[in-house]
Design a protein around this motif. Structure first.
Motif, PDB file in Angstrom:
ATOM      1  N   CYS A 147       0.857  -1.191   0.000  1.00 50.75           N
ATOM      2  CA  CYS A 147       0.000   0.000   0.000  1.00 50.75           C
ATOM      3  C   CYS A 147       0.889   1.235   0.000  1.00 50.75           C
ATOM      4  O   CYS A 147       1.728   1.399   0.883  1.00 50.75           O
ATOM      5  N   VAL A 148       0.703   2.065  -0.998  1.00 49.56           N
ATOM      6  CA  VAL A 148       1.555   3.242  -1.143  1.00 49.56           C
ATOM      7  C   VAL A 148       0.678   4.483  -1.210  1.00 49.56           C
ATOM      8  O   VAL A 148      -0.322   4.514  -1.921  1.00 49.56           O
ATOM      9  N   LYS A 149       1.069   5.488  -0.468  1.00 51.07           N
ATOM     10  CA  LYS A 149       0.314   6.732  -0.481  1.00 51.07           C
ATOM     11  C   LYS A 149       1.184   7.865  -0.996  1.00 51.07           C
ATOM     12  O   LYS A 149       2.363   7.949  -0.660  1.00 51.07           O
ATOM     13  N   ASN A 193       5.124   8.551   0.181  1.00 51.67           N
ATOM     14  CA  ASN A 193       5.322   8.475   1.626  1.00 51.67           C
ATOM     15  C   ASN A 193       6.608   7.686   1.914  1.00 51.67           C
ATOM     16  O   ASN A 193       6.726   6.540   1.510  1.00 51.67           O
ATOM     17  N   LEU A 237      -0.732  -0.874  -4.481  1.00 53.41           N
ATOM     18  CA  LEU A 237      -2.120  -0.403  -4.475  1.00 53.41           C
ATOM     19  C   LEU A 237      -2.162   0.960  -3.801  1.00 53.41           C
ATOM     20  O   LEU A 237      -1.573   1.160  -2.737  1.00 53.41           O
ATOM     21  N   GLY A 268       3.465   1.060   5.023  1.00 53.62           N
ATOM     22  CA  GLY A 268       4.376   1.847   5.837  1.00 53.62           C
ATOM     23  C   GLY A 268       3.737   2.012   7.211  1.00 53.62           C
ATOM     24  O   GLY A 268       2.524   1.885   7.344  1.00 53.62           O
ATOM     25  N   LYS A 269       4.541   2.279   8.236  1.00 49.12           N
ATOM     26  CA  LYS A 269       3.924   2.443   9.554  1.00 49.12           C
ATOM     27  C   LYS A 269       2.979   3.631   9.527  1.00 49.12           C
ATOM     28  O   LYS A 269       1.781   3.441   9.631  1.00 49.12           O
ATOM     29  N   ALA A 297       1.698   7.270   7.327  1.00 53.04           N
ATOM     30  CA  ALA A 297       1.918   8.202   6.229  1.00 53.04           C
ATOM     31  C   ALA A 297       2.261   9.527   6.908  1.00 53.04           C
ATOM     32  O   ALA A 297       1.642   9.876   7.912  1.00 53.04           O
ATOM     33  N   ASP A 353      -0.081  11.000   9.665  1.00 52.46           N
ATOM     34  CA  ASP A 353       0.668  10.333  10.723  1.00 52.46           C
ATOM     35  C   ASP A 353      -0.243   9.592  11.699  1.00 52.46           C
ATOM     36  O   ASP A 353      -0.100   9.706  12.900  1.00 52.46           O
ATOM     37  N   THR A 354      -1.179   8.813  11.183  1.00 47.33           N
ATOM     38  CA  THR A 354      -2.047   8.086  12.108  1.00 47.33           C
ATOM     39  C   THR A 354      -1.569   6.660  12.337  1.00 47.33           C
ATOM     40  O   THR A 354      -1.809   6.103  13.393  1.00 47.33           O
ATOM     41  N   ALA A 355      -0.941   6.054  11.331  1.00 46.97           N
ATOM     42  CA  ALA A 355      -0.536   4.643  11.404  1.00 46.97           C
ATOM     43  C   ALA A 355      -1.734   3.730  11.644  1.00 46.97           C
ATOM     44  O   ALA A 355      -1.592   2.659  12.213  1.00 46.97           O
ATOM     45  N   VAL A 380      -4.207   2.992   9.115  1.00 48.25           N
ATOM     46  CA  VAL A 380      -4.752   2.333   7.930  1.00 48.25           C
ATOM     47  C   VAL A 380      -4.323   0.864   7.861  1.00 48.25           C
ATOM     48  O   VAL A 380      -5.137  -0.007   7.538  1.00 48.25           O
ATOM     49  N   GLY A 381      -3.077   0.558   8.214  1.00 47.48           N
ATOM     50  CA  GLY A 381      -2.600  -0.834   8.184  1.00 47.48           C
ATOM     51  C   GLY A 381      -3.451  -1.757   9.046  1.00 47.48           C
ATOM     52  O   GLY A 381      -4.070  -2.708   8.538  1.00 47.48           O
TER      53      GLY A 381
END
Ligand SMILES: Cc1cc2nc3c(=O)[nH]c(=O)nc-3n(C[C@H](O)[C@H](O)[C@H](O)COP(=O)(O)OP(=O)(O)OC[C@H]3O[C@@H](n4cnc5c(N)ncnc54)[C@H](O)[C@@H]3O)c2cc1C
Ligand SMILES: Nc1ncnc2c1ncn2[C@@H]1O[C@H](COP(=O)(O)O)[C@@H](O)[C@H]1O
Lengths: 398, 263
Positions: free
Chosen positions: B6-8, B35, B59, B117-118, B120, B124-126, B128-129
């Motif tokens: 997953c890339v933002k 990111n 994605l 990623g940890k 974005a 900076d919420t971490a 979504v993962g």
């Protein structure tokens, strides 16, 4: 579209363009235009001096039974049978929020043999403690922690749940929010109850601390936040307090876990956890070598603090990555941050700029870190640090 | 193995220039970037492919200009990408974003492992993962700083904890979010750059994903930004300079005691 410029009102002053963090506003000849990449942060709405930008939203569906949710909960993280520092802070802040809402404060704790911790949580201000006792919960497991928290929240229906923005909290709490289909605000630094609506207002930094956003979750319950450690005052224990303690041991599928912890690695050198340290002594490239970091360890010991580092020091191999402060490292907010031989590039600043006090020691009077420093010292850190350690230790007894 | 990352695309607010005169950020034409944490995730995925063969797909959800970010990761050696792109996705918070991405995964169909990623760096919420893991009903391992072993059906990873680290095993598929320490992302290769030149990711709209329209975009977002503001810039304080080091050190010691942080 939910955001628009009222063209008759717009004076083309440019405030909105200036304030937009992602360049989603453009100035045309006689009117501001909001572009497609707008993410509705609302900064331009507040910035516009003539109220020419209007943001409206249609109401989301939301949880149907908002009114049936009551009470403030805090998740009291424990590690190896001891409460994490953030637990007492959450109880302090949770108490204030619960009083503001005229409701009860419940602490939820997971593990084994929790009687002692449950009593401690009562003395720290909990009206009620729910102790989830199970062997799987003794250590952190994403699945089991999320399973048990979700099932408790479904059963008791709290209105607000707060959790520390620690590694554990930031791992499993999002999963709980997704399962409950509600909102979660990450890493909050300020909480309040909105007058009138009674909604929880959650304020947090975004865009590397360049912007603060206040977030609400008006139509869904529970309202959930992770809260940054060291921001709120820890509750002071009152040994006389009484509270209800509920111990639950039957968990069925809720404790099922698909991950397995096979090894625990304790960090060897450092004993003080950076996220919970009141004082952090950090070094950068200016410290020159791994050996010189010993000077910082001495100072940290004298001050009762932890050692941190800039990326340049980590990349040089002087300090492990776990100590890195900044954009790609940790965000810290101790009471005092001592930056030694750190220039203060923005990527470093975003990780420490909310510290209460910043002391900077740098040879270069133009170093950007001085713009942030409560007290700045222009000089050689290699000389000053050991002298400072000595001055602090020799006089502290007198 | 098929790995999906997953890339933002995020605004590069960090490299924004500060206006010397006013001391405010120059926001005109903020550049975008991938990111940085997602680049570590991409690198890790490419390493799995090198070891086991297979495919690396990326994605992303976002506006059309995300194609630029996708070309960037294609140039590193990623095989293919999908972009979830629809006006209706705009304004999504982490719950709506993770739901939309989960629908993307349903459309992708088969995959062995998902890397994120940890955080974005914009929000900076971490979140979504782990939220994605929940929607897909998969195990999640966060804050991963080292992969010890990956093979079909199995992963063993080292994650950071607040007081050290832990080695965690899981079955696959799983969602794994990585921190910076994990690797050094590779630079684009010549072949990758050639491929990137003409690359255009297949985009999927809300209709393509058969989403529940109540759960996407602004509408599907329980959290609302009610106010945002720029924090008061932190003014510089007192500067101690000149004199010899011993003098400065004792002055500083005194100041520190006055500040009353330590005993
Ligand atoms: C995507 C990205 C992410 C990043 N993430 C981070 C991050 O998470 N954390 C981070 O820290 N950086 C991060 N950086 C790097 C950041 O931009 C800086 O390069 C880094 O912070 C610089 O570290 P420094 O201040 O130690 O080194 P320098 O900038 O080299 O500064 C060293 C300072 O020490 C002073 N000095 C030298 N000798 C002495 C002495 N004897 N006594 C006193 N002062 C002395 C010098 O005057 C100078 O100001 C990131 C960069 C990028 C591009
Ligand atoms: N719009 C998006 N498209 C693709 N991946 C995303 C998106 N938003 C978040 N992610 C992934 O989720 C991670 C955490 O993001 P966040 O929760 O926003 O901090 C990122 O590093 C990405 O891997």
């Amino acid at each position: 579209m939910k955001i628009r410029v009222i063209s008759e009102e717009c004076t083309v002053c440019g405030e909105c363009v200036e304030v937009c963090p992602i360049a989603a506003v453009k100035m045309e000849d006689d009117v501001a235009v909001i572009l497609d990449n707008c993410n509705f942060c609302g900064l331009c709405v507040t910035a516009c001096p003539v109220e020419a930008i209007e943001m409206t939203r249609e109401d989301t569906a939301g949880s149907a039974d908002k009114e049936s949710h009551r009470g403030v909960w805090v998740f009291a993280e424990q590690r190896e049978g001891r409460l994490a520092g953030v637990a007492a802070e959450l109880l302090g802040e949770g108490r204030r929020i619960a009083d503001g809402r005229g409701t009860d404060l419940t602490a939820v704790v997971f593990g084994r043999g929790l009687e002692g911790l449950a009593m401690e949580l009562v003395t720290l201000g909990a009206d009620r403690v729910i102790a989830a006792d199970h062997p799987v919960l003794e250590r952190f497991h994403d699945d089991a922690y999320a399973g048990v928290m979700t099932s408790l929240a479904e059963e008791y229906r709290p209105e607000i749940i707060l959790c520390g923005a620690t590694v554990q909290g930031r791992s499993f709490f999002p999963r709980v929010a997704a399962r409950l289909r509600t909102g979660l605000t990450a890493d909050c630094t300020e909480l309040d109850i909105e007058e009138g609506t009674g909604n929880l207002l959650q304020t947090r930094p975004a865009y590397g601390g360049n912007i603060m956003a206040t977030i609400a979750c008006p139509n869904h319950r529970p309202q959930m936040s992770t809260v940054r450690p060291k921001v709120f005052k820890a509750a002071v224990p009152d040994p006389g307090r009484q509270g209800e303690i509920i111990v639950r041991t039957e968990w069925g599928d809720a404790v099922h876990t698909r991950t397995r912890v096979v090894e625990i690695m304790k960090e060897a050198v450092q004993t003080v956890n950076m996220a919970e340290a009141d004082i952090i002594v950090s070094g950068g490239r200016g410290m020159g070598s791994a050996e010189n970091f010993g000077l910082l360890e001495d100072l940290a010991r004298a001050l009762g603090g932890a050692v941190g580092a800039s990326r340049a020091a980590v990349d040089s191999g002087w300090v492990p990555y776990a100590r890195q402060v900044g954009q790609t490292g940790k965000t810290v907010c101790p009471k005092m941050y001592v930056a030694c031989g750190i220039s203060g590039q923005v990527q470093h600043l975003v990780g420490m700029q909310s510290s209460d006090m910043i002391i900077a020691i740098n040879r270069d009077p133009e170093a950007p870190i001085f713009k942030m420093a409560t007290v700045g010292v222009v000089g050689d850190a290699l000389e000053i640090v050991p002298l400072l350690t000595k001055a602090l230790t020799s006089n502290s007894s007198g | 193995m098929k790995i999906v990352v997953c890339v933002k695309q995020v605004p590069d607010t960090i490299n924004v220039r500060i206006n010397e005169k006013t001391g405010t950020m120059e926001r005109e034409g903020v550049p975008t970037m991938v990111n940085p944490y997602d680049l570590y995730a991409v690198e890790e995925a490419l390493r799995v492919k090198e070891q086991h063969g297979g495919e690396v797909m990326v994605l992303s959800m976002g506006p059309p200009q995300v194609q630029d970010a996708l070309r960037e990761v294609i140039s590193m050696g990623v095989d293919d990408a999908r972009l979830l792109c629809d006006r209706e996705f705009a304004g999504a918070d982490t719950l709506a974003t993770s739901y939309t991405l989960a629908r993307g995964f349903a459309r992708i169909g088969e995959y062995d492992l998902i890397y994120c990623g940890k955080p974005a760096i914009d929000g900076d919420t971490a979140q979504v993962g782990p939220e994605l893991a929940e929607h897909l009903n998969l195990p999640f391992i966060g804050f991963v700083r080292k992969i010890r072993e990956v093979r079909p059906g199995f992963i063993c990873a080292e994650r950071m904890t607040d007081d050290g680290g832990e080695v965690v095993e899981s079955s696959l598929p799983a969602v794994v979010s990585v921190v910076k320490e994990i690797n050094e992302p590779r630079l684009p290769s010549l072949r990758g750059k050639m491929k990137a030149k003409s690359f255009e990711a297949v985009t999927w709209s809300a209709a393509d994903l058969e989403v529940d329209r109540e759960r996407i975009g602004l509408k599907g977002s329980p959290t609302w930004v009610v106010r945002s503001f720029t924090p008061e810039p932190r003014g510089g304080g007192e500067i101690l300079a000149g004199g010899d080091s011993a003098e400065i050190a004792s002055k500083l010691a005194e100041k520190i005691r006055e500040l009353g942080v330590c005993s």
